[in-house]
Design an enzyme around this catalytic site. Structure first.
Site, short mmCIF file in Angstrom:
data_model
loop_
_atom_site.label_atom_id
_atom_site.label_comp_id
_atom_site.label_asym_id
_atom_site.label_seq_id
_atom_site.Cartn_x
_atom_site.Cartn_y
_atom_site.Cartn_z
N GLU B 124 -27.28 -13.83 18.92
CA GLU B 124 -27.98 -15.22 18.48
C GLU B 124 -26.62 -16.18 18.06
O GLU B 124 -26.80 -17.35 18.24
CB GLU B 124 -28.67 -15.01 17.41
CG GLU B 124 -30.17 -14.51 17.83
CD GLU B 124 -29.91 -13.07 18.29
OE1 GLU B 124 -29.01 -12.35 17.63
OE2 GLU B 124 -30.83 -12.59 18.88
N HIS B 194 -41.16 -9.93 12.99
CA HIS B 194 -41.58 -10.76 13.93
C HIS B 194 -42.76 -11.72 13.71
O HIS B 194 -43.61 -12.07 14.27
CB HIS B 194 -42.22 -9.98 15.16
CG HIS B 194 -41.48 -9.03 15.89
ND1 HIS B 194 -40.95 -8.00 15.35
CD2 HIS B 194 -40.93 -9.14 17.04
CE1 HIS B 194 -40.08 -7.28 16.15
NE2 HIS B 194 -39.96 -7.91 17.20
#
Lengths: 390, 365
Positions: B124, B194
């Site tokens: 990322e 999540h």
């Protein structure tokens, strides 16, 4: 004739506690151990590698077989429970990779440390937790190893630090545990696992540098199952020689489907670290039969033929079984018996996991902070206050 | 329904506070999950699943022909329009080539080629840093972070590099053509990693814009505005709406201005502010309040979190005299505090509530 009948009946009566088949098997002569050849490991910055032959005792063989079979059946049972919606959320299964978890455990001591990512059910078992607590954790019940609050990705045990959801984040943690091992001076090592996908995360290289700089007893292990979720290694990595990626850290590439290969490599790596030479990197070449998680069928990025081929040629349990049977370390019937026992154990565990009650709602707020005395946490509506005890 | 009932009761207390304009009572927490109060309904504590009903807006005919699309299809449409119009636009991120884990980029690689829609490895920090680099050269970079929960390795790049580029180079350089997209918010089974709503972390950083749509029509217009905006933007997409939200969305490109909140329902008794999925929860609360309590609610969808539309919210509070802000993210330091204190700075004391998530609200179903 009568004497023979009497003799047989004496034998059978004397062995009344064991089933008749056990008596027959015990009377067969098995070898105590056998020597096997294992694949030579590719080496990086190492003059010598692990040995190419190893001795497997009957006792160890049966133990490894039982452990691998337990992991396999446990994962398949988790698959079944997930499809029945008894397990919810995320579930990442490791069937196919049993040789890694059992082999690694065989090469280290229970006092050594291990940390891995989210494909952790096998390691939770090999690090000592019973199957029932693992399945109960998956179903979110209070009998689970994290009291039902962790789930598939957050299982912990003594000297097993999980169970981590964020990819790659566990590697600097592993280096830190290794620092503690060195500091405490108890000759312990830390096995820090990550996958082929995580191998491209920046923080892994930061951990390599620190471990090498301070000669930490850290064994970095890349479990290369060829796919990072749905991306094959060729499409994600400029160099798929993961054992060389530590650059200044020596590395070895190990056949992760052969438990004896993994065991020898782990022993070698642990000895290397314990001698104070610093970290070492192991790449375990392995394969997972299931998809990345239960929401991934696992066939959109690889062919069924490929999965079938690995299953028929390199299945770790099959390889061990063939070796043991062919060298007279065990018989097919004996191993079948182990299969039956394992199946029963898993069934019982699944029963427990389904029947156990869920954790009580009062515990929802526990363990946010370490606090004495307990403090109040606002719940999801204004009348509910949870006591946060820790 | 218990969740909605508890919020309605919270509103009841608000009404009882009347014109006293006092800060009173405990904050009410009315997230999508509700727990029954102890002593109510046999004190048996039951869990509820995440509950809301997506309410589509009426079809807008001002942008030409429309098509029925859900949220991920509207995102694909916006990206398609961008790549068609801007030859320098590229889309990259984990697994975007085959269409993405939420199917937001389906078909784009086939249409625009593998040089413009490509996968990155799992990194990322690298993705965002790389995106900043592309944007600095003037090309349009549309980076995808697979889940907002994973954006934290890139936090340094966003806050220290992207946000401050224009300022520190005296406008010589900028990465304004960078847009970062990430699925956001609770989905029911996401648990710790999540389900997060990290907009408040980024709100604390000048130099970037944070945008959260509530529906497919809003998403396409806002995303196109983010892509064309000359500042680095973070576009959070409520993942629970990807399939659940279906609306008529114009096929041609159109823009919805940033930093403009929308009053989606006029009212006179209380102002309700929300963004993303929570707007639909609030709409339901408002209709319940009207039916059961006779309370007329004004609903504002904030849309752009930072820089946010202070004027619209303040004008509304001047009219109604009461403010309730609701978001999924945790209470402490959540964006509701910022809205609340800013409105107070301009308007003085008034009754206000924050209805937000808790650390424990991301529960596995």
């Amino acid at each position: 004739m009568r004497k023979m009948l009497a003799a047989v009946s004496r034998v059978l009566a004397g062995a009344a506690q064991k089933p008749a088949s056990r008596v027959l098997i015990a009377s067969r002569n098995f070898a105590n151990d056998a020597t096997f050849e294992i694949k030579r490991c590719d080496l990086h910055r190492l003059e010598e590698g692990p040995p190419v032959t190893t001795v497997l005792t009957r006792e160890d063989g049966l133990k490894y077989y039982r452990m691998m079979q337990t992991v396999r059946r446990m994962e398949l049972k988790a698959d079944q429970l997930y499809k029945q919606k008894i397990i919810r959320g995320f579930c990442h299964l490791c069937d196919g990779q049993e040789a890694c978890c059992v082999g690694l455990e065989a090469g280290i001591n229970p006092t050594d440390h291990l940390i891995t990512a989210y494909r952790a059910h096998g390691f939770t078992f090999t690090r000592g937790l019973p199957v029932r607590t693992i399945l109960a954790e998956l179903t979110g019940r209070r009998g689970g190893c994290a009291k039902g609050k962790g789930g598939s990705m957050h299982m912990y045990a003594k000297n097993f630090y999980g169970g981590n959801g964020i990819v790659g984040a566990q590697v600097p943690l592993g280096a830190g545990i290794a620092l503690a091992c060195k500091y405490n001076g108890k000759d312990e090592v830390c096995l820090t696992l990550y996958g082929d996908g995580a191998a491209n995360q920046g923080q892994i290289f930061e951990a390599y540098n620190m471990a090498a700089l301070w000669k930490l007893p850290c064994i970095f292990i890349c479990e290369n199952n060829r796919y990072g979720m749905g991306t094959s290694v060729e499409r994600a990595a400029a160099s798929t020689d993961y054992y060389k990626r530590g650059d200044f850290i020596p590395g070895l590439r190990v056949d992760g489907m052969d438990i004896l290969c993994v065991r020898e490599a782990t022993k070698f790596a642990a000895a290397y670290c314990r001698s104070g030479k610093g970290p070492i990197l192991m790449e375990l070449q392995t394969y997972r039969y299931h998809g990345h998680s239960m929401s991934d069928p696992g066939v959109s990025y690889r062919t069924r033929e490929e999965i079938q081929e690995v299953r028929s040629k390199s299945d770790p349990i099959m390889l061990l079984k063939d070796r043991m049977v062919n060298s007279n370390l065990a018989s097919v019937e004996e191993l079948k018996e182990i299969d039956v026992e394992v199946r029963k154990e898993i069934e019982d565990a699944a029963q427990f996991a389904t029947a156990d009650p869920e954790p009580p709602l009062e515990e929802l707020g526990y363990h946010i902070y370490s606090s004495d005395p307990p403090f109040e946490v606002r719940g999801a509506n204004q009348w509910i206050k949870f006591k946060s005890v820790s | 329904m218990a969740a909605v009932a508890s919020r309605t009761a919270g509103l009841l207390r608000l009404r009882a506070a009347g014109a006293e304009r006092r800060w009173c009572g405990p904050r009410c927490a009315g997230l999508v999950q509700g727990f029954l109060p102890p002593g109510g309904e046999g004190a048996a504590q039951k869990r509820r699943v995440a509950h809301f009903t997506f309410q589509p807006d009426p079809e807008s005919l001002q942008y030409g022909q429309t098509q029925k699309m859900n949220l991920f299809q509207s995102i694909t449409s916006a990206l398609d329009n961008s790549l068609a119009k801007d030859p320098t636009a590229v889309i990259f991120g984990e697994d975007v080539a085959f269409g993405g884990v939420f199917r937001c980029t389906v078909g784009l690689r086939d249409k625009y080629g593998k040089d413009r829609v490509f996968n990155t490895p799992l990194c990322e920090q690298g993705i965002v840093g790389f995106g900043i680099g592309i944007a600095v050269t003037g090309a349009t970079a549309i980076a995808e972070i697979q889940f907002a929960d994973y954006i934290f390795p890139a936090f340094d790049q966003i806050v220290n590099e992207a946000a401050k580029y224009r300022y520190r180079s005296g406008d010589l350089f900028n990465c304004g053509s960078l847009t970062i997209r990430a699925p956001w918010g609770c989905v029911g089974h996401g648990a710790l990693y999540h389900s997060q709503s990290p907009e408040a972390f980024f709100a604390h950083c000048p130099g970037i814009k944070v945008v959260i749509p509530r529906s497919p029509f809003q998403a396409k217009g806002l995303l196109l505005s983010c892509i064309e905006d000359k500042n680095p933007c973070i576009f959070f997409e409520p993942k629970i709406l990807y399939r659940a939200a279906v609306e008529q969305v114009p096929v041609e490109p159109y823009k919805i201005p940033l930093s403009q909140a929308e009053v989606i329902q006029e009212g006179s008794d209380v102002t309700l502010v929300a963004w993303g999925t929570q707007v639909h929860v609030i709409r339901e609360v408002a209709s319940m309040a009207r039916e059961k309590l006779g309370v007329s609610c004004e609903i504002i969808d904030l849309r752009t979190i930072v820089p946010w539309d202070v004027d619209t919210v303040c004008k509304s509070v001047v009219k109604t005299g009461r403010l309730l802000i609701s978001h999924e993210a945790p209470l402490t330091g959540g964006f509701a505090s910022e809205i609340s204190s800013t409105v107070q700075t301009y308007l003085g004391e008034y009754p206000r509530r924050h209805c937000t998530g808790t650390p424990c609200s991301e529960k596995r179903v």
